[in-house]
Write an enzyme that holds these catalytic residues in place. Sequence first.
Site, PDB file in Angstrom:
ATOM      1  N   LYS A  13      17.416  70.174 -61.603  1.00 37.11           N
ATOM      2  CA  LYS A  13      18.145  69.653 -62.589  1.00 37.11           C
ATOM      3  C   LYS A  13      18.710  68.097 -62.155  1.00 37.11           C
ATOM      4  CE  LYS A  13      21.093  72.928 -62.673  1.00 37.11           C
ATOM      5  NZ  LYS A  13      20.512  73.704 -61.583  1.00 37.11           N
ATOM      6  N   ARG A  88      27.698  76.315 -68.191  1.00 33.16           N
ATOM      7  CA  ARG A  88      27.127  77.323 -67.555  1.00 33.16           C
ATOM      8  C   ARG A  88      27.530  78.798 -68.075  1.00 33.16           C
ATOM      9  NH1 ARG A  88      25.554  75.394 -61.614  1.00 33.16           N
ATOM     10  NH2 ARG A  88      25.796  73.317 -61.815  1.00 33.16           N
ATOM     11  N   ARG A 127      16.209  72.278 -48.500  1.00 35.39           N
ATOM     12  CA  ARG A 127      17.010  71.187 -48.949  1.00 35.39           C
ATOM     13  C   ARG A 127      18.105  70.664 -47.854  1.00 35.39           C
ATOM     14  NH1 ARG A 127      20.337  71.655 -54.793  1.00 35.39           N
ATOM     15  NH2 ARG A 127      21.211  72.905 -53.783  1.00 35.39           N
ATOM     16  N   ARG A 157      24.145  72.284 -47.741  1.00 36.40           N
ATOM     17  CA  ARG A 157      25.159  72.779 -48.486  1.00 36.40           C
ATOM     18  C   ARG A 157      25.567  74.328 -48.140  1.00 36.40           C
ATOM     19  NH1 ARG A 157      23.812  71.059 -54.771  1.00 36.40           N
ATOM     20  NH2 ARG A 157      24.429  73.030 -55.057  1.00 36.40           N
ATOM     21  N   ARG A 168      23.966  82.990 -56.242  1.00 37.84           N
ATOM     22  CA  ARG A 168      23.846  82.003 -57.574  1.00 37.84           C
ATOM     23  C   ARG A 168      22.929  82.424 -58.428  1.00 37.84           C
ATOM     24  NH1 ARG A 168      22.709  77.021 -53.899  1.00 37.84           N
ATOM     25  NH2 ARG A 168      22.694  75.671 -55.540  1.00 37.84           N
TER      26      ARG A 168
END
Length: 212
Positions: A13, A88, A127, A157, A168
């Site tokens: 996204k 969300r 990532r 992160r 998540r």
Amino acid sequence: MIVVLLGPPGAGKGTQGERIAAALGVPKVATGDVLRAAVKDGTKLGLEAKGFMDRGDLVPDAVILGIMKEALAQPAQAKGVILDGVVRTVPQAEGLAKVTGELGKRVSVVLAFDIADDALIARLSGRTTCEKCQTPFTGLVPGAPCPNKDGGTLVRRKDDEPDAVRNRLRVYREQTAPVLDWYERQGANVVHINAVGSMDDVMARALKAVGR
Ligand code: AP5
């Protein structure tokens, strides 16, 4: 044009949101970026959000509705806006409909990024993200300088750790996936995008979906 990007963590996204925003010449608002900046600056909002984010839980709806309202009122968004991860939960979708309605606007298209869990886990485990511009990268190690040469450093992160990623994904299935059904029931223009493939291929699909 108001474009809502929906999809599980790591679906792309943020990556595609930047590209679509540049192609349409409109700003992008990402609640994740707004919240991470607040955490970094140690503001009241950041202190409230940090625990939820680190665990991979959702920040309470009331907090998000406040950010949403403020962001949509900005004059820079007169031509439109890309909303990345801003909606969300069903109450957030209802809140956005109310805010846009008050401004005489409506969501033009909902882009739903489709991708399997194993591909998401692979992406998130590799990532790193620039602490300054928040651009995500693959194949670069934490501590490396940001390739955008903005003086930022790449970090991993906290919510990309395996436990938080699992949470998540669960939160996405339980709280965010129903938002797609809500938009379908409202008769919104929901377009599913295959989020697997090169970034350029995914972008071409997304641009077609927004009429470019
Ligand atoms: P947020 O930052 O929005 O996290 P997320 O939704 O989990 O999404 P990600 O940023 O992890 O992934 P992405 O889909 O943007 O993928 P990306 O482009 O980076 O939110 C973080 C937290 O904030 C939430 O968990 C919650 O606590 C809170 N929050 C935010 N909004 C909220 C709201 N509305 N309500 C309540 N709480 C909220 O891509 C991932 C990786 O894959 C990158 O490394 C990228 O380089 C790579 N990649 C991208 N595309 C491709 C491709 N086509 N092929 C191969 N690799 C690719």
